[in-house]
Scaffold this active site. Structure first.
Site, PDB file in Angstrom:
ATOM      1  N   HIS A   8       2.860  -3.902   6.932  1.00 38.97           N
ATOM      2  CA  HIS A   8       1.812  -2.587   6.669  1.00 38.97           C
ATOM      3  C   HIS A   8       1.762  -1.738   7.739  1.00 38.97           C
ATOM      4  CE1 HIS A   8      -0.667  -4.410   3.292  1.00 38.97           C
ATOM      5  NE2 HIS A   8       0.141  -5.502   3.545  1.00 38.97           N
ATOM      6  N   GLU A  11       0.875  -5.234  11.185  1.00 36.98           N
ATOM      7  CA  GLU A  11       0.301  -3.985  11.096  1.00 36.98           C
ATOM      8  C   GLU A  11       1.188  -3.036  11.954  1.00 36.98           C
ATOM      9  OE1 GLU A  11      -1.717  -2.287   8.882  1.00 36.98           O
ATOM     10  OE2 GLU A  11      -2.703  -4.000   8.129  1.00 36.98           O
ATOM     11  N   HIS A  34       0.920  -1.186   0.059  1.00 38.20           N
ATOM     12  CA  HIS A  34      -0.035  -0.033  -0.057  1.00 38.20           C
ATOM     13  C   HIS A  34       1.013   1.252   0.229  1.00 38.20           C
ATOM     14  CE1 HIS A  34      -3.441  -2.527   1.736  1.00 38.20           C
ATOM     15  NE2 HIS A  34      -3.322  -2.621   0.486  1.00 38.20           N
TER      16      HIS A  34
END
Length: 435
Positions: free
Chosen positions: A309, A382, A174
């Site tokens: 992420h 994350e 991303h």
């Protein structure tokens, strides 16, 4: 928040788990969830009341909404006025919020706080020059816009393909998740500089082969970072036939249960657009081909993987496409090993460990593909922060060193178990042929 099962660490009701995107400024150019135009649009963050369970969050996500943060019985989303009005029309209770910094949060970073794509390429070249026996790199393909996607190998004899367990770390699927690129550079620097000095790192690199892909999505990274102001861009920069909207969500484009379960969007304007077909995202095809290329003599050499992420401080494992702990290709022994190893990783960094679908259903994700298609124990980290009040996708540069080094022990733990992840549950004899 949906409580985790089978002894997974439970967060308190007041804790905030965070995913997807932070508050986006009026200058953001990412298309709103259901739009088909890539033009700039004013968006803001909303709190959605009465969304307390994984099933309720999944239902909201299936409207084409990207979920930012998960609270005890509400979620935060980012949307433009039109999409917010659509949700209101569906019966959702939305309250508009101010920007995180106006709620007492930290200032966001400046683009210059993070390494650029060119910086990354230079850092890899420098590592190869400084540690010629320890580091090699190869271009494994090009992004949609023609930029090199590089894989870096770190091992005691990096130029030779030895019969050793391999571990893959991928970063920056991303675009706006720049802290993950810093994580790649930290890992590269730590493993190389400490080899021959740190006994644990030396022993691991003598018996393992480590692969880093520092940026899976260089086009998106450059677009988000290098205009002088962050754009809150998530996807790649690939056009979509029949639509003016650009980009595919690379982490909804992998070829396992692609588009199966309402865990991605079919609208090109959505931040969770899954693409026109599995691996239609150029960069997904490049990395998937690289992973398939590590099958030697009919056996996949990569045994373990982390896809980094931001944000939320979570350790996640498959499956994401189903709430079930077990499913085709994921046995009770597999699930137990994922949970035990994921929990051990989280014990090193203070993250919350849980199956991905404890948050909400996602499909076409890298973790599900790595496991189901290639048999690789695959986790998502994350990273920092735990909420948008810590800077969301753009935490200040002065936390980078702290938050990358925070994962040092997790990286080394995964390398340790790479010879047989089932060893963590005592099932190595059955699954790895060792006692």
């Amino acid at each position: 928040m949906r409580m985790t099962r089978h002894g997974r660490r439970a967060a308190t009701a007041a804790a905030v788990l965070t995913l997807a995107l932070a508050w986006t400024s009026a200058q953001a150019t990412a298309a709103p969830p259901a739009a088909d135009s890539p033009s700039a649009t004013a968006v803001r963050q909303y709190e959605v009341a009465g969304v307390a369970t994984a099933a309720e969050r999944t239902a909201l996500a299936r409207t084409g909404t990207a979920i930012d943060e998960i609270r005890a019985d509400t979620v935060l989303i980012t949307a433009d006025e039109a999409h917010a009005a659509r949700l209101t029309g569906l019966g959702y209770d939305l309250a508009a919020l101010t920007a995180p910094e106006e709620r007492g949060g930290l200032r966001a970073a400046a683009p210059s706080d993070y390494h650029t794509y060119d910086d990354v390429i230079a850092a890899v070249a420098d590592a190869e020059a400084r540690y010629p026996g320890l580091v090699t790199s190869q271009v494994i393909g090009q992004s949609y816009e023609g930029r090199d996607i590089v894989a870096v190998k770190i091992s005691d004899n990096a130029a030779t393909d030895e019969d050793e367990p391999e571990v893959l770390f991928t970063h920056n699927q991303h675009a706006r998740e720049h802290l993950t690129v810093e994580m790649a550079l930290y890992t590269l620097g730590e493993l190389t500089s400490q080899y021959g000095t740190d006994a644990e790192i030396t022993a691991l690199l003598d018996t393992r082969e480590v692969w880093l892909v520092p940026t899976v999505n260089p086009d998106g990274k450059i677009y988000d970072q290098e205009s002088g102001t962050f754009r809150s861009w998530r996807k790649n920069r690939q056009p979509n036939s029949g639509s003016a909207a650009l980009g595919t969500d690379l982490n909804r484009n992998w070829a396992h249960e692609w588009g199966c379960c309402g865990g991605s969007s079919g609208s090109p304007g959505s931040d969770t657009y899954r693409g026109s077909a599995p691996e239609s995202g150029t960069e997904v095809g490049v990395v998937a081909d690289f992973v398939r290329g590590r099958v030697v003599g009919g056996e996949q050499q990569i045994t373990a993987h982390i896809d980094f992420h931001t944000y939320g401080e979570l350790v996640l494992w498959p499956y994401g496409f189903t709430y079930a702990d077990t499913a085709p290709g994921l046995t009770a022994d597999d699930a137990a090993a994922f949970e035990a190893l994921g929990t051990a990783l989280a014990d090193t960094n203070g993250y919350t460990p849980q199956q991905s679908s404890d948050l909400y259903i996602t499909d076409g994700t890298v973790n599900d593909w790595m496991w189901a298609d290639q048999g690789i124990f695959s986790f998502t980290f994350e990273m920092y922060p735990s909420s948008s009040s810590g800077g969301g996708f753009y935490p200040p540069g002065d936390v980078i060193d702290r938050e990358t080094s925070r994962n040092r022990e997790a990286v080394l733990t995964l390398l340790d178990y790479a010879d047989c992840p089932y060893r963590i549950t005592g099932n190595e004899a059955e699954h790895c042929g060792t006692a």
